[in-house]
Design a protein around this motif. Structure first.
Motif, short mmCIF file in Angstrom:
data_model
loop_
_atom_site.label_atom_id
_atom_site.label_comp_id
_atom_site.label_asym_id
_atom_site.label_seq_id
_atom_site.Cartn_x
_atom_site.Cartn_y
_atom_site.Cartn_z
N UNK A 107 32.09 31.55 34.62
CA UNK A 107 33.07 30.99 33.69
C UNK A 107 33.17 31.89 32.48
N UNK A 108 34.34 32.41 32.25
CA UNK A 108 34.55 33.31 31.10
C UNK A 108 35.68 32.74 30.26
N UNK A 109 35.47 32.68 28.95
CA UNK A 109 36.54 32.23 28.06
C UNK A 109 37.41 33.39 27.66
N UNK A 110 38.71 33.16 27.63
CA UNK A 110 39.65 34.21 27.23
C UNK A 110 40.33 33.75 25.94
N UNK B 19 34.56 40.17 39.19
CA UNK B 19 34.54 39.83 40.62
C UNK B 19 34.96 38.40 40.99
N UNK B 20 34.31 37.41 40.41
CA UNK B 20 34.74 36.02 40.66
C UNK B 20 34.72 35.29 39.32
N UNK B 21 35.90 34.93 38.85
CA UNK B 21 36.03 34.31 37.53
C UNK B 21 36.65 32.93 37.65
N UNK B 22 36.22 32.04 36.78
CA UNK B 22 37.00 30.81 36.61
C UNK B 22 36.89 30.33 35.18
N UNK B 23 37.80 29.44 34.82
CA UNK B 23 37.79 28.87 33.49
C UNK B 23 38.60 27.58 33.53
N UNK B 24 38.06 26.54 32.91
CA UNK B 24 38.87 25.33 32.70
C UNK B 24 39.48 25.50 31.33
N UNK B 25 40.77 25.72 31.28
CA UNK B 25 41.35 26.32 30.08
C UNK B 25 42.67 25.66 29.67
N UNK B 26 42.86 25.58 28.37
CA UNK B 26 44.14 25.06 27.85
C UNK B 26 45.21 26.14 27.93
N UNK B 27 46.39 25.75 28.37
CA UNK B 27 47.54 26.65 28.40
C UNK B 27 48.67 25.98 27.63
N UNK B 28 49.60 26.79 27.17
CA UNK B 28 50.65 26.27 26.28
C UNK B 28 52.01 26.76 26.74
N UNK B 29 52.92 25.85 26.97
CA UNK B 29 54.28 26.27 27.37
C UNK B 29 55.29 25.42 26.62
#
Ligand code: ASP
Length: 583
Positions: free
Chosen positions: A162-165, A210-220
């Motif tokens: 899990x990586x934060x962006x 290699x294998x990434x995931x994140x439970x992340x807020x997106x804005x549209x």
């Protein structure tokens, strides 16, 4: 210590114990010589009893003054209830209170904090913190948390990191408008909030993660149709050294795990369907396959029979409605009215009844023999007892309209069962989509999606025919996830931008960082993102996401509780060197 137990915990086995509970007063019943209080917390409700014979006068008085939603602490003995309530887990016992402490009083709440509340949607949104005390909302938030835990469990076990962006970034084109944030330190410049972490997750692949995931807020910043939120949550994933097949398999297992873990349901089949097939069979790229009613195309059977309403149309297409041959004229007229509503915009419906006795009768008997109608029945899969409904017109539009009717009937006939889960992959999406408004092609998924190598040759001649290595995961008529294999070389990416109408300068200014990265050893990679809010809602058996979000916004993008968006002060504007001039 505020409590020894929760309000959902005590049972008959606990009889005789001295306990301490804290919570909110759900309601009181005052008989003078006895007062009962329902004490609530997150875990449940426990009944308290104050009894004139067994307690002081002062305490009786205090108890009778308790108001709804007061926060209290009590000590007392667990006793067996005289009249038990089998509908409550704690219904066999009550607490004979020996000590009562009011921790905080409360104003009368603006609506009842009950499962069936008298509060309307707007009021409940304004006092969302009170709404969250209610089971229907509280349980959805708890459910959401459980799904999130399972997401992390599964992905961590498979070696995902899990990586934060960052949230203050530059535009990522996912097809919506950006929310922007002015920069104080960089005068006149703006960050964009991520429509998704798309470019960052690709850069993480270049970075070897290699294998990434994140439970992340997106804005549209989109017009908020019924069930959208300007900020929403994605389960965002990316993998390196994978082909489409690897991703489909991984996320099939992922989805299977979630459904099993939170619903206890085993899903075995994940059928795959091309975009073309989904459009032809269901008029929709996210078909609900919990029920049939597949489209039957009737061009060869219905045209050139003298019925010129059909003759001039691009597509004549029908569906069989199970068991609906018995519909009255009135019921059919209602359906005709339904499809004629502006939201659907159809011109009408032709119908044919396949009666129980095997005879056929239609609204166009003048032009079609029973033999003709039998052929329609065969094509649409109608059996005796079914009603065939037919539409005609421009192919794409008609398919979309018939799809809406199919879903409407699916709901009306109870064919969309909340406890059934029917996932499928829709694959081979077109790479590009013609946009009538701007008069040019747009990326159907996003500009980083790789075309199918065998179709690249069509890019210049028939761009609309080029297929992408893109896929959607559909569950019960909803797109719950979508992704693609990415372009990972600078040349193809530059060619893609070119086809999307970017000049090389524009492409460099907006996405130079990504194309640069591709020059430093980018591995083949691909990924997917799930709409977490929707996924949770569907797993919860509902189609609206709002209740699964703790503090959602309304249809105008407002948070009515904190009253945002709001004006900012002159000082803040000055600091940002901005002036507001509304046009
Ligand atoms: N970024 C894409 C989206 O938000 C998902 C993906 O391609 O992984 O739809």
């Amino acid at each position: 210590m505020y409590r020894s137990h929760t309000c959902g915990e005590l049972r008959l086995e606990d009889k005789g114990k001295q306990v301490k509970l804290s919570g909110w007063v759900q309601k009181t019943r005052d008989k003078g010589f006895m007062v009962w209080v329902d004490l609530r917390d997150r875990y449940g409700i426990t009944q308290l009893i104050f009894d004139e014979e067994r307690t002081s006068k002062e305490m009786m008085e205090k108890a009778s003054q308790l108001g709804r939603e007061f926060v209290i602490q009590v000590s007392g003995e667990v006793i067996e209830r005289e009249s038990k309530n089998p509908n409550m887990p704690t219904g066999d016992v009550e607490i004979l209170v020996s000590e009562l402490k009011v921790l905080n009083s409360a104003q009368l709440p603006p609506f009842t904090i009950e499962d069936e509340t008298d509060g309307g949607e707007d009021l409940r949104m304004k006092y969302r913190y009170l709404d969250i005390r209610r089971n229907p909302v509280k349980n959805k938030l708890i459910f959401r948390s459980k799904v999130a835990m399972e997401v992390r469990k599964f992905l961590a076990e498979k070696g995902f990191i899990e990586v934060e962006t960052p949230v203050l970034i530059k535009s990522t084109p996912e097809g919506a408008r950006d929310f922007v944030v002015p920069s104080r330190m960089n005068e006149g410049q703006f960050y964009a909030l991520p429509q998704s972490p798309q470019t960052f997750k690709q850069l993480l692949m270049v970075g070897g993660m290699d294998k990434y995931f994140q439970i992340v807020k997106c804005f549209r910043d989109e017009d908020l149709r019924a069930d959208r939120q300007p900020e929403f949550t994605q389960i965002d994933c990316e993998m390196a050294f994978v082909e489409q097949e690897d991703i489909l398999n991984t996320f099939e297992d992922f989805t299977r795990h979630l459904i099993k873990a939170v619903k206890g349901v085993d899903v075995t089949e994940f059928p795959r369907m091309t975009y073309d097939e989904a459009m032809k069979k269901y008029g929709n790229d996210k078909p609900d396959i919990r029920f049939g009613m597949e489209f039957g195309e009737l061009n060869d059977l219905a045209k050139n029979k003298g019925f010129n309403v059909f003759d001039q149309q691009e597509l004549v297409v029908g569906i069989a409605v199970p068991g609906a041959a018995s519909y009255t004229r009135k019921e059919i007229d209602k359906l005709i009215e339904w499809v004629k509503r502006p939201q659907i915009g159809a011109t009408g419906l032709v119908w044919a009844k396949y009666n129980d006795d095997g005879t056929l009768k239609s609204s166009v008997d003048k032009f079609y023999s029973e033999e003709d109608l039998k052929a329609w029945a065969e094509r649409t899969g109608a059996k005796a007892g079914d009603l065939i409904l037919v539409m005609a017109g421009d192919a794409h539009k008609t398919r979309t309209q018939l799809s809406a009717l199919r879903m409407h009937l699916g709901n009306a006939l109870g064919l969309r069962k909340a406890d059934e889960f029917a996932p499928l992959w829709v694959v081979d999406f077109p790479l590009l989509e013609w946009d009538e408004e701007t008069n040019r092609y747009h990326a159907m998924h996003h500009p980083f999606t790789s075309p199918k190598p065998e179709d690249i040759k069509l890019l210049d001649t028939e761009p609309g025919k080029v297929r992408a290595n893109a896929y959607d995961l559909v569950l019960n008529g909803n797109e719950i996830g979508g992704g693609s294999i990415r372009i990972h070389d600078k040349k193809t990416q530059a060619m893609m931008f070119d086809h999307l109408g970017f000049t090389p300068e524009e492409a460099k200014a907006q996405f130079g960082f990504l194309m640069d990265a591709f020059q430093y050893g980018a591995p083949p990679h691909g990924g997917i993102a799930f709409g977490f809010d929707r996924l949770v809602a569907i797993l919860g058996g509902q189609e609206t996401i709002r209740d699964y979000i703790a503090f959602p916004k309304n249809n105008s993008g407002r948070d009515v509780m904190i009253d945002a968006p709001a004006n900012i002060s002159e000082d803040q504007l000055k600091e940002l060197n901005l002036r507001v001039t509304l046009q």
